[in-house]
Design a protein around this motif. Structure first.
Motif, PDB file in Angstrom:
ATOM      1  N   THR A  30       0.800  -1.209   0.000  1.00 48.71           N
ATOM      2  CA  THR A  30       0.000   0.000   0.000  1.00 48.71           C
ATOM      3  C   THR A  30       0.832   1.258   0.000  1.00 48.71           C
ATOM      4  O   THR A  30       2.038   1.246   0.169  1.00 48.71           O
ATOM      5  CB  THR A  30      -0.903   0.037   1.247  1.00 48.71           C
ATOM      6  OG1 THR A  30      -0.053   0.241   2.381  1.00 48.71           O
ATOM      7  CG2 THR A  30      -1.689  -1.230   1.423  1.00 48.71           C
ATOM      8  N   GLY A  31       0.114   2.371  -0.170  1.00 49.01           N
ATOM      9  CA  GLY A  31       0.781   3.665  -0.196  1.00 49.01           C
ATOM     10  C   GLY A  31       1.535   3.976   1.073  1.00 49.01           C
ATOM     11  O   GLY A  31       2.480   4.756   1.054  1.00 49.01           O
ATOM     12  N   THR A  32       1.126   3.375   2.201  1.00 50.48           N
ATOM     13  CA  THR A  32       1.832   3.641   3.445  1.00 50.48           C
ATOM     14  C   THR A  32       3.319   3.351   3.304  1.00 50.48           C
ATOM     15  O   THR A  32       4.162   4.076   3.801  1.00 50.48           O
ATOM     16  CB  THR A  32       1.256   2.775   4.579  1.00 50.48           C
ATOM     17  OG1 THR A  32      -0.070   3.173   4.835  1.00 50.48           O
ATOM     18  CG2 THR A  32       2.063   2.910   5.844  1.00 50.48           C
ATOM     19  N   TYR A  76       2.129   0.985  -7.321  1.00 46.68           N
ATOM     20  CA  TYR A  76       3.119   2.049  -7.378  1.00 46.68           C
ATOM     21  C   TYR A  76       4.521   1.524  -7.645  1.00 46.68           C
ATOM     22  O   TYR A  76       5.454   2.289  -7.896  1.00 46.68           O
ATOM     23  CB  TYR A  76       3.097   2.900  -6.116  1.00 46.68           C
ATOM     24  CG  TYR A  76       3.559   2.194  -4.855  1.00 46.68           C
ATOM     25  CD1 TYR A  76       4.912   2.092  -4.560  1.00 46.68           C
ATOM     26  CD2 TYR A  76       2.644   1.659  -3.947  1.00 46.68           C
ATOM     27  CE1 TYR A  76       5.349   1.460  -3.412  1.00 46.68           C
ATOM     28  CE2 TYR A  76       3.067   1.031  -2.801  1.00 46.68           C
ATOM     29  CZ  TYR A  76       4.410   0.930  -2.532  1.00 46.68           C
ATOM     30  OH  TYR A  76       4.829   0.300  -1.394  1.00 46.68           O
ATOM     31  N   TYR A 232       4.848  11.333  -6.515  1.00 46.85           N
ATOM     32  CA  TYR A 232       3.592  11.161  -5.794  1.00 46.85           C
ATOM     33  C   TYR A 232       2.832   9.881  -6.140  1.00 46.85           C
ATOM     34  O   TYR A 232       2.220   9.279  -5.269  1.00 46.85           O
ATOM     35  CB  TYR A 232       2.674  12.362  -6.055  1.00 46.85           C
ATOM     36  CG  TYR A 232       3.195  13.638  -5.450  1.00 46.85           C
ATOM     37  CD1 TYR A 232       2.827  14.019  -4.164  1.00 46.85           C
ATOM     38  CD2 TYR A 232       4.082  14.454  -6.152  1.00 46.85           C
ATOM     39  CE1 TYR A 232       3.329  15.178  -3.596  1.00 46.85           C
ATOM     40  CE2 TYR A 232       4.580  15.616  -5.600  1.00 46.85           C
ATOM     41  CZ  TYR A 232       4.206  15.978  -4.317  1.00 46.85           C
ATOM     42  OH  TYR A 232       4.701  17.127  -3.748  1.00 46.85           O
ATOM     43  N   ALA A 242       7.965  10.946  -0.060  1.00 46.81           N
ATOM     44  CA  ALA A 242       8.267   9.874   0.876  1.00 46.81           C
ATOM     45  C   ALA A 242       9.763   9.760   1.128  1.00 46.81           C
ATOM     46  O   ALA A 242      10.202   9.424   2.222  1.00 46.81           O
ATOM     47  CB  ALA A 242       7.724   8.554   0.338  1.00 46.81           C
ATOM     48  N   LYS A 255       3.038   8.010  10.114  1.00 46.51           N
ATOM     49  CA  LYS A 255       2.426   7.767   8.810  1.00 46.51           C
ATOM     50  C   LYS A 255       2.249   6.291   8.493  1.00 46.51           C
ATOM     51  O   LYS A 255       1.506   5.947   7.575  1.00 46.51           O
ATOM     52  CB  LYS A 255       3.264   8.431   7.718  1.00 46.51           C
ATOM     53  CG  LYS A 255       3.198   9.948   7.737  1.00 46.51           C
ATOM     54  CD  LYS A 255       3.943  10.512   6.548  1.00 46.51           C
ATOM     55  CE  LYS A 255       3.716  11.996   6.416  1.00 46.51           C
ATOM     56  NZ  LYS A 255       4.335  12.543   5.189  1.00 46.51           N
ATOM     57  N   TRP A 292      -3.904   3.113   1.543  1.00 45.37           N
ATOM     58  CA  TRP A 292      -3.594   3.701   2.842  1.00 45.37           C
ATOM     59  C   TRP A 292      -2.550   4.777   2.679  1.00 45.37           C
ATOM     60  O   TRP A 292      -1.404   4.500   2.337  1.00 45.37           O
ATOM     61  CB  TRP A 292      -3.123   2.603   3.796  1.00 45.37           C
ATOM     62  CG  TRP A 292      -4.194   1.587   4.004  1.00 45.37           C
ATOM     63  CD1 TRP A 292      -4.292   0.366   3.399  1.00 45.37           C
ATOM     64  CD2 TRP A 292      -5.339   1.706   4.834  1.00 45.37           C
ATOM     65  NE1 TRP A 292      -5.430  -0.280   3.821  1.00 45.37           N
ATOM     66  CE2 TRP A 292      -6.091   0.515   4.700  1.00 45.37           C
ATOM     67  CE3 TRP A 292      -5.810   2.712   5.685  1.00 45.37           C
ATOM     68  CZ2 TRP A 292      -7.279   0.297   5.381  1.00 45.37           C
ATOM     69  CZ3 TRP A 292      -6.997   2.494   6.363  1.00 45.37           C
ATOM     70  CH2 TRP A 292      -7.711   1.298   6.223  1.00 45.37           C
ATOM     71  N   HIS A 293      -2.983   5.975   2.908  1.00 44.63           N
ATOM     72  CA  HIS A 293      -2.096   7.129   2.767  1.00 44.63           C
ATOM     73  C   HIS A 293      -2.377   8.073   3.925  1.00 44.63           C
ATOM     74  O   HIS A 293      -3.522   8.393   4.211  1.00 44.63           O
ATOM     75  CB  HIS A 293      -2.359   7.834   1.436  1.00 44.63           C
ATOM     76  CG  HIS A 293      -1.275   8.779   1.023  1.00 44.63           C
ATOM     77  ND1 HIS A 293      -0.920   9.886   1.768  1.00 44.63           N
ATOM     78  CD2 HIS A 293      -0.459   8.788  -0.056  1.00 44.63           C
ATOM     79  CE1 HIS A 293       0.061  10.530   1.161  1.00 44.63           C
ATOM     80  NE2 HIS A 293       0.365   9.897   0.052  1.00 44.63           N
ATOM     81  N   TRP A 295      -2.430  11.667   5.619  1.00 46.98           N
ATOM     82  CA  TRP A 295      -2.528  13.068   5.183  1.00 46.98           C
ATOM     83  C   TRP A 295      -2.478  13.981   6.407  1.00 46.98           C
ATOM     84  O   TRP A 295      -3.030  13.643   7.460  1.00 46.98           O
ATOM     85  CB  TRP A 295      -3.850  13.317   4.466  1.00 46.98           C
ATOM     86  CG  TRP A 295      -4.072  12.493   3.241  1.00 46.98           C
ATOM     87  CD1 TRP A 295      -4.792  11.330   3.153  1.00 46.98           C
ATOM     88  CD2 TRP A 295      -3.590  12.751   1.920  1.00 46.98           C
ATOM     89  NE1 TRP A 295      -4.790  10.863   1.866  1.00 46.98           N
ATOM     90  CE2 TRP A 295      -4.058  11.706   1.088  1.00 46.98           C
ATOM     91  CE3 TRP A 295      -2.808  13.772   1.371  1.00 46.98           C
ATOM     92  CZ2 TRP A 295      -3.772  11.657  -0.276  1.00 46.98           C
ATOM     93  CZ3 TRP A 295      -2.529  13.716   0.014  1.00 46.98           C
ATOM     94  CH2 TRP A 295      -2.999  12.669  -0.789  1.00 46.98           C
TER      95      TRP A 295
END
Length: 445
Positions: A30-32, A76, A232, A242, A255, A292-293, A295
């Motif tokens: 995930t984006g995490t 990603y 991004y 990141a 995060k 999951w990001h 913000w």
């Protein structure tokens, strides 16, 4: 699938209500983990060139797809695949792509639309739907062939459930809910979009490797300057916001939703959007397709800064308690700060002696606000803004947060939560229920 819906019926049945972020799956997908140390063996140079992508969309599993030429990249990071090996009956290049959602109608839910030249392909669960491909002119009358980009727009974000089609400097807004169903706009400031995508209720126009965020109603450019996709949306060695965050271990821990750090607040609003707050940042919880990001809270609530001690919603307003103050935001298409806030808790409600709050929650369709401090629960009538009755004792000596929704009442402490059917069960319980794990149950860890 027994047969396709007509485009008119299809769009009339759309009920867009959720946002679907970048990646869904195990937490290491995930984006995490854009904030975790990179895999030293990973070197996907293909997606990291300065060519950009010809189309982008989330699939029905919540994974972002990036199309360029004969190839598609999924997620990603990771190697490319041939489009013909991934999408039945289709070869590259793909001109445009989007995904739609309608949980109330299975025949229109989680369909992926891919456009090439004069035709459109529709997929569900990786399989091509019957009677596809079709001509674009049959599926979406009046929409031109050889598109540049396309993106779905939900009611509340647009005036009606719509699809935005981009070709050259013209935008075609298609919705069977409006008369006429097709409108044309010139959004000169936005420029040509070679790809477009909706992510976390925000809209992005890509021109080559760069992108801007835009308003889907007016076409107004909302980014102060174009940003690079490689910083991004995809993971590239040595790049990205990141990459900077990795230098700060505390920020990485905040995060990373699967770390052992405590969440200070949980809440949901009147539109069933659910949130977890930690260290001045938040995660979206409400969609099973969410990536999951993390913000910063100011990303959704302008001017809000720092740790949120408690949050709750009432009558299309969301309330945030920070220390001895409360801030309020209206919940329409976006969160808008209400004038006159923040103000002291004592000025907002008549609560003798209460100057700080450990947790606060409301339940759906109720004007009762419950405030927890220590092991005391106080009821406030939000209609009168006054305390109702005296404080009552609960069995939990310390509480980090609480949240009430259609599934019941959740009490959060440390890494655990305790579920009750309702407030009365909490007040009458002499023993806490078996604890659940916050990370695995709410955050897909």
């Amino acid at each position: 699938m027994k047969g396709p819906l007509t485009s008119s019926l299809f769009l009339s049945l759309l009920s867009f209500g959720f946002s679907y972020p970048l990646i869904k799956g195990k937490h290491n997908d995930t984006g995490t983990n854009l904030f975790s140390p990179p895999d030293p063996s990973y070197n996907d140079t293909g997606r990291c060139t300065d060519e950009g992508f010809g189309a982008m969309t989330l699939d029905d599993k919540g994974v972002m797809h990036f199309f360029r030429g004969d190839y598609v990249w999924m997620g990603y990071q990771g190697p490319s695949k041939l489009i013909k090996d991934s999408w039945e009956g289709l070869t590259g290049p793909v001109d445009a792509a989007f995904r739609v959602s309608n949980e109330n109608n299975p025949l229109a839910h989680q369909r992926i639309y891919l456009f090439k030249d004069t035709r459109v392909w529709r997929y569900f669960d990786g399989k091509l739907d019957d009677k596809y491909p079709r001509l674009i002119s049959q599926e979406f009358p009046g929409v031109p062939d050889h598109l540049d980009a396309a993106v779905e727009c939900h009611k509340g974000e647009c005036r009606a459930d719509s699809i935005l089609f981009f070709k050259g400097d013209t935008v075609y807004i298609y919705s069977s809910q409006e008369d006429p169903p097709l409108k044309k706009r010139q959004w000169a400031a936005l420029g040509n979009c070679t790809a477009a995508v909706r992510w976390l209720e925000r809209f992005y126009c890509f021109n080559g490797i760069n992108f801007n965020r835009f308003d889907p109603v007016t076409g107004q450019v909302l980014s102060p300057r174009p940003l690079d996709t490689r910083d991004y949306f995809v993971r590239c060695p040595g790049r990205g916001h990141a990459h900077i965050a990795r230098q700060n271990a505390t920020l990485m821990s905040i995060k990373n939703r699967c770390s052992n750090r405590t969440f200070e607040a949980f809440s949901s609003d009147d539109k069933s959007r659910a949130y977890a707050f930690r260290g001045g940042w938040y995660f979206r919880l409400d969609s099973s397709k969410d990536g999951w990001h993390a913000w910063p809270v100011s990303h959704s609530w302008r001017n809000l800064q720092g740790v949120v001690d408690a949050a709750f919603s009432f009558e299309n307003r969301m309330y945030f308690i920070q220390g001895s103050e409360v801030s309020v935001y209206s919940t329409d298409q976006i969160y808008i700060p209400v004038a006159g806030y923040p103000k002291p808790i004592q000025e907002e409600w008549e609560l003798p002696g209460v100057t700080e709050v450990h947790a606060a929650f409301t339940c759906p369709h109720s004007s009762d606000l419950y405030i927890i401090k220590g092991n005391k629960l106080t009821l406030v009538d939000l209609k009168t803004r006054k305390q109702s009755g005296g404080a009552r004792t609960i069995i939990h000596q310390e509480v980090d947060s609480a949240m009430c929704n259609v599934h019941g009442l959740y009490i959060f402490r440390g890494q655990s939560f305790y579920h009750y059917k309702n407030v009365e069960e909490l007040l009458t319980s002499t023993q806490a229920p078996a604890p659940g794990n916050i990370a695995s149950y709410f955050l897909d860890c």
